[in-house]
Structures are given as C-alpha cells and as structure tokens.
Design an enzyme around this catalytic site. Sequence first.
Site, PDB file in Angstrom:
ATOM      1  N   ARG A  69       4.831  41.178 114.582  1.00 14.89           N
ATOM      2  CA  ARG A  69       3.766  42.183 114.614  1.00 14.89           C
ATOM      3  C   ARG A  69       4.295  43.550 115.049  1.00 14.89           C
ATOM      4  O   ARG A  69       3.826  44.596 114.581  1.00 14.89           O
ATOM      5  CB  ARG A  69       2.662  41.713 115.566  1.00 14.89           C
ATOM      6  CG  ARG A  69       1.440  42.602 115.551  1.00 14.89           C
ATOM      7  CD  ARG A  69       0.312  42.006 116.371  1.00 14.89           C
ATOM      8  NE  ARG A  69      -0.900  42.784 116.270  1.00 14.89           N
ATOM      9  CZ  ARG A  69      -1.618  43.182 117.325  1.00 14.89           C
ATOM     10  NH1 ARG A  69      -1.244  42.848 118.544  1.00 14.89           N
ATOM     11  NH2 ARG A  69      -2.710  43.899 117.152  1.00 14.89           N
ATOM     12  N   HIS A  73       3.500  47.178 113.319  1.00 13.80           N
ATOM     13  CA  HIS A  73       2.902  48.316 114.022  1.00 13.80           C
ATOM     14  C   HIS A  73       3.858  49.496 114.115  1.00 13.80           C
ATOM     15  O   HIS A  73       3.424  50.639 114.206  1.00 13.80           O
ATOM     16  CB  HIS A  73       2.414  47.897 115.410  1.00 13.80           C
ATOM     17  CG  HIS A  73       1.116  47.153 115.373  1.00 13.80           C
ATOM     18  ND1 HIS A  73       0.141  47.285 116.324  1.00 13.80           N
ATOM     19  CD2 HIS A  73       0.625  46.267 114.467  1.00 13.80           C
ATOM     20  CE1 HIS A  73      -0.897  46.512 116.011  1.00 13.80           C
ATOM     21  NE2 HIS A  73      -0.615  45.871 114.898  1.00 13.80           N
ATOM     22  N   ASN A 101      -2.935  48.557 120.098  1.00  9.73           N
ATOM     23  CA  ASN A 101      -1.708  48.141 120.788  1.00  9.73           C
ATOM     24  C   ASN A 101      -1.928  47.769 122.256  1.00  9.73           C
ATOM     25  O   ASN A 101      -1.299  46.828 122.768  1.00  9.73           O
ATOM     26  CB  ASN A 101      -0.672  49.278 120.742  1.00  9.73           C
ATOM     27  CG  ASN A 101      -0.235  49.609 119.327  1.00  9.73           C
ATOM     28  OD1 ASN A 101      -0.307  48.762 118.435  1.00  9.73           O
ATOM     29  ND2 ASN A 101       0.207  50.833 119.106  1.00  9.73           N
ATOM     30  N   HIS A 201      -0.495  36.123 109.628  1.00  8.83           N
ATOM     31  CA  HIS A 201      -1.439  35.533 110.590  1.00  8.83           C
ATOM     32  C   HIS A 201      -1.432  34.004 110.541  1.00  8.83           C
ATOM     33  O   HIS A 201      -2.270  33.369 111.157  1.00  8.83           O
ATOM     34  CB  HIS A 201      -2.855  36.087 110.354  1.00  8.83           C
ATOM     35  CG  HIS A 201      -3.007  37.525 110.766  1.00  8.83           C
ATOM     36  ND1 HIS A 201      -4.161  38.243 110.588  1.00  8.83           N
ATOM     37  CD2 HIS A 201      -2.140  38.377 111.367  1.00  8.83           C
ATOM     38  CE1 HIS A 201      -4.000  39.473 111.054  1.00  8.83           C
ATOM     39  NE2 HIS A 201      -2.782  39.586 111.520  1.00  8.83           N
TER      40      HIS A 201
HETATM   41  C1  HEM Z   1      -4.170  43.369 107.110  1.00  5.29           C
HETATM   42  C2  HEM Z   1      -4.444  44.044 108.191  1.00  5.29           C
HETATM   43  C3  HEM Z   1      -4.229  43.497 109.563  1.00  5.29           C
HETATM   44  C4  HEM Z   1      -5.141  43.465 110.567  1.00  5.29           C
HETATM   45  C5  HEM Z   1      -6.559  44.019 110.519  1.00  5.29           C
HETATM   46  C6  HEM Z   1      -4.522  42.821 111.688  1.00  5.29           C
HETATM   47  C7  HEM Z   1      -5.126  42.637 112.914  1.00  5.29           C
HETATM   48  C8  HEM Z   1      -4.613  41.857 113.935  1.00  5.29           C
HETATM   49  C9  HEM Z   1      -5.282  41.578 115.168  1.00  5.29           C
HETATM   50  C10 HEM Z   1      -6.651  42.125 115.582  1.00  5.29           C
HETATM   51  C11 HEM Z   1      -4.501  40.753 115.889  1.00  5.29           C
HETATM   52  C12 HEM Z   1      -4.800  40.167 117.271  1.00  5.29           C
HETATM   53  C13 HEM Z   1      -4.539  41.200 118.342  1.00  5.29           C
HETATM   54  C14 HEM Z   1      -5.148  40.834 119.676  1.00  5.29           C
HETATM   55  O1  HEM Z   1      -6.251  40.305 119.708  1.00  5.29           O
HETATM   56  O2  HEM Z   1      -4.487  41.106 120.708  1.00  5.29           O
HETATM   57  C15 HEM Z   1      -3.323  40.506 115.111  1.00  5.29           C
HETATM   58  C16 HEM Z   1      -2.267  39.701 115.497  1.00  5.29           C
HETATM   59  C17 HEM Z   1      -1.134  39.512 114.753  1.00  5.29           C
HETATM   60  N1  HEM Z   1      -0.799  40.194 113.596  1.00  5.29           N
HETATM   61 FE1  HEM Z   1      -2.036  41.281 112.452  1.00  5.29          FE
HETATM   62  N2  HEM Z   1      -3.257  42.463 111.342  1.00  5.29           N
HETATM   63  C18 HEM Z   1      -3.030  42.852 110.063  1.00  5.29           C
HETATM   64  C19 HEM Z   1      -1.845  42.733 109.363  1.00  5.29           C
HETATM   65  C20 HEM Z   1      -0.702  42.174 109.874  1.00  5.29           C
HETATM   66  C21 HEM Z   1       0.596  42.242 109.249  1.00  5.29           C
HETATM   67  C22 HEM Z   1       0.900  43.016 107.969  1.00  5.29           C
HETATM   68  C23 HEM Z   1       1.454  41.538 110.039  1.00  5.29           C
HETATM   69  C24 HEM Z   1       2.927  41.314 109.875  1.00  5.29           C
HETATM   70  C25 HEM Z   1       3.544  41.328 108.721  1.00  5.29           C
HETATM   71  C26 HEM Z   1       0.677  41.023 111.139  1.00  5.29           C
HETATM   72  C27 HEM Z   1       1.163  40.200 112.119  1.00  5.29           C
HETATM   73  C28 HEM Z   1       0.417  39.732 113.191  1.00  5.29           C
HETATM   74  C29 HEM Z   1       0.887  38.706 114.096  1.00  5.29           C
HETATM   75  C30 HEM Z   1       2.154  37.900 113.943  1.00  5.29           C
HETATM   76  C31 HEM Z   1      -0.083  38.586 115.091  1.00  5.29           C
HETATM   77  C32 HEM Z   1      -0.029  37.673 116.324  1.00  5.29           C
HETATM   78  C33 HEM Z   1       0.736  38.396 117.420  1.00  5.29           C
HETATM   79  C34 HEM Z   1       0.904  37.611 118.713  1.00  5.29           C
HETATM   80  O3  HEM Z   1       0.543  36.446 118.806  1.00  5.29           O
HETATM   81  O4  HEM Z   1       1.442  38.244 119.658  1.00  5.29           O
HETATM   82  N3  HEM Z   1      -0.604  41.451 111.023  1.00  5.29           N
HETATM   83  N4  HEM Z   1      -3.394  41.210 113.931  1.00  5.29           N
END
Ligand code: HEM
Length: 329
Positions: A69, A73, A101, A201
Amino acid sequence: MKQSSSPSFSSTNVIKCLLLIFAVLVGSCEAQLSTDFYKKACPKVFAAVKSVVAAAVAGEKRMGASLLRLHFHDCFVQGCDGSILLDDTPSFTGEKTAGPNNNSLRGFEVIDRIKSRVESVCPGVVSCADIVAIAARDSVVLLGGPNWEVKVGRRDSKSASLSGANSGALPPPTSTLSNLINRFSAVGLSVRDMVVLSGAHTIGKARCTSFKGRIYNETNIDPTFASKRQANCPFTNGTKRDNNVAPLGHKTPNFFDNSYFGNLLLKKGLLHSDQVLYNGGATDSLVEAYAKNGRSFDKDFVAAMIRMGDIALLTGSKGEIRKNCRKMN
Ligand code: HEM
Ligand SMILES: *[C@@H]1O[C@H](CO)[C@@H](O)[C@H](O)[C@H]1NC(C)=O
Ligand SMILES: *[C@@H]1O[C@H](CO)[C@@H](O)[C@H](O)[C@H]1NC(C)=O
Ligand SMILES: *[C@@H]1O[C@H](CO)[C@@H](O)[C@H](O)[C@H]1NC(C)=O
C-alpha cells in the site's frame, strides 16, 4: 575524439559511445527506468531489500500488505518519488497526516531498516522511491503472489504534497465507480488497471471507520458477512473500536490470490469502493473474469504494477538520493 585513434579504443566502444550520444540527444536516456539500473553501482540491492522484507513479513504477515500500500500511496501523490516517507518537522509538512494516511499507513520502520541495509552495501546510490517499489514486489511474492522484475532508477523528491494527498488523489473508501475510474485515469491508468490493482485488497486489513458505512447501511452486502463484521465494529462513532481492523479479503488476508474478486461476486466486498466494482456496472465483467482466472489476474496485476511504478518519475539529475528516507538531504 582524440581517443578514437588509440588502438585500445575498440569499435564496440565507438558504437556504444555513439548509441549513448544518440540516446542523450533524443532524451530517452534520462527519462526511463530499467531493471538493471543498479547493475554496476549496487548489484546487491535486490538481495538486500528482500532479506529485510522477508524478516519483517516473517515477523508479521500483514506487513507485506502495508508495504504494498505504501507504494500505491507514494505513486498516486506527486509520483513515485518517496514523498510519502518524509516526516513532518516544525518547518515542513509532508503527506503522513493526510486523511487517507493518518493512523493508517504502516511500514515506515521497515523502510528505514531496508534503507540502512542498502546504505551499508552501497552508500548514496539507491533511492528511497526505488526501495518502496522493490519492497512492494517482494511483499507480493512472499505472500504467494506473482513475481516480476522491478524497474528502477527513480529519484527522491525534495518536496511532498499534503494537499495532493488530501484532495482525492488517493480515492476514499466511499468512492463511486466513476470516481475511482477518474482518479486512476488522472495518473494515466486504465479502468482495467484500476480493477486489477484493487485486487491488492486480497491481502491486508482495514479499520472499522473505513467500512462502517457499508456494513450498516448498504443492501448489496451478504447479510451474514455484514453481521459478522458488525460484531467488531460498532455503529456509534467516536469510540476506540473505530480502529478495530478486519481483513479486506474475506478468508485469506495473508495470501495473495484472486479471491478478492470471488468475494465481490458473493457481495462480500468490505469497502464500499470494493463492491462498486461489481454492482451492475461497467466493470462487472472484469471482476467475473479475474474471479474465474487467477492466471490472467496475475498477469494483468503485474503489468499494472509496472505502469503504476512509472507514474510521474524524477529521473536523471532531478530530485536526489536521500540518505535518510524520512528527510531531505
Ligand atoms: C481503488 C482504489 C482504492 C481505495 C479506495 C483503497 C482504499 C483502502 C482503504 C480505505 C484501506 C484501509 C485503510 C484503513 O482502514 O486503515 C486500504 C487498505 C489497503 N490497500 Fe487500498 N485502496 C485502493 C487501491 C489500492 C491499490 C491500488 C493498492 C495496491 C496496489 C492497495 C493496497 C492496499 C492494501 C495492501 C491495504 C491493506 C494495508 C494494511 O493492511 O496495512 N489499495 N485501501
Ligand atoms: C492524525 O492522528 C493523530 C493521532 O490520532 C491526531 O492527533 C491528529 O489530529 C491527526 N491529524 C490529522 C491532520 O487529522
Ligand atoms: C447510515 O445511514 C443512516 C440513515 O441514512 C445515517 O443516519 C447514518 O449516519 C449512516 N451511518 C453510517 C455509518 O454511514
Ligand atoms: C459517523 O461518521 C460518519 C463519517 O464522518 C458519518 O457519515 C456518519 O453519519 C456518522 N454516523 C453516526 C451514526 O453518527
């Protein structure tokens, strides 16, 4: 070209030299990344990064998701330039406290550990932006996902953009489908890239506050799944439990596969922005295809990661190679 009369200056060298001059003239020398950028100056960089990522993921599997992630970002705000890593100081405000973030991004200490390992092998050579890109790939591989060669040669920014990070460049979990499409399109990524990258995800976790609106208020959600998630995420705002986490992927949050898409077919997307990809709209067919075919998911995911890693780069003599990823030199 006094040297050209020297017998030790071979014709291959002349050709190489001409090619280099040509490359500089057409400007393609500076602007692009390559997989062997550090071949001479730091051949051990990939092994060094991988050993630290492997230790971190062995200690906590979720760290693999967090590092992936971080690259997303970084790239979506101001390009893949390490801007996400800069700490706030009394005279400088970075991106870390931006809405998407703050209290959410993780892995900065792992990046510090990688950077010091890499600096001990080849000081002053490898950028923090490249370290983040390599760590993202290593994380995917360590969690069972596809492998690819990471292109490198990025340089680190001397600035960051809090307003960029706050103004929607990073789409919120409440995003509509057209909002997601627009945000990816703004950085040159296609609808297909957006859908396939959302497959990230399949690993990692989200906080209650990110999915509360969905599990209590939406109808395109599996009722059993919704009540299961509600048990650990109260409707009332403002309690400590807003920070409770749940796996983004339904069953295997530490294993990188295409199950994310299968979950969407079952209406088990955790975020609103996940389920909009399969809700009767233009991306339904892509979700169905990736749910059915893990190989095409892997293949398209890799291609999209490489494109994401190419967003708005600093190369050549632009930016710098930071000594400490948290601050400018
Ligand atoms: C399509 C639009 C996207 C949205 C709206 C989005 C939104 C989010 C949100 C809200 C979270 C949880 C954050 C929290 O509650 O603290 C999350 C986690 C995550 N996102 Fe996305 N995301 C998107 C695209 C992506 C992309 C493109 C990637 C990587 C290629 C990605 C990788 C991740 C990963 C791996 C997590 C888990 C992180 C952890 O467990 O520390 N996301 N994302
Ligand atoms: C970021 O999180 C900290 C700790 O929860 C909080 O005190 C601070 O107000 C937040 N910053 C912003 C800009 O939201
Ligand atoms: C859910 O919808 C209700 C009624 O529209 C609203 O009062 C409530 O704030 C919403 N809850 C969340 C978490 O979005
Ligand atoms: C909780 O906060 C969210 C986000 O700020 C808001 O949309 C929602 O209406 C709030 N829900 C309740 C029950 O107050």
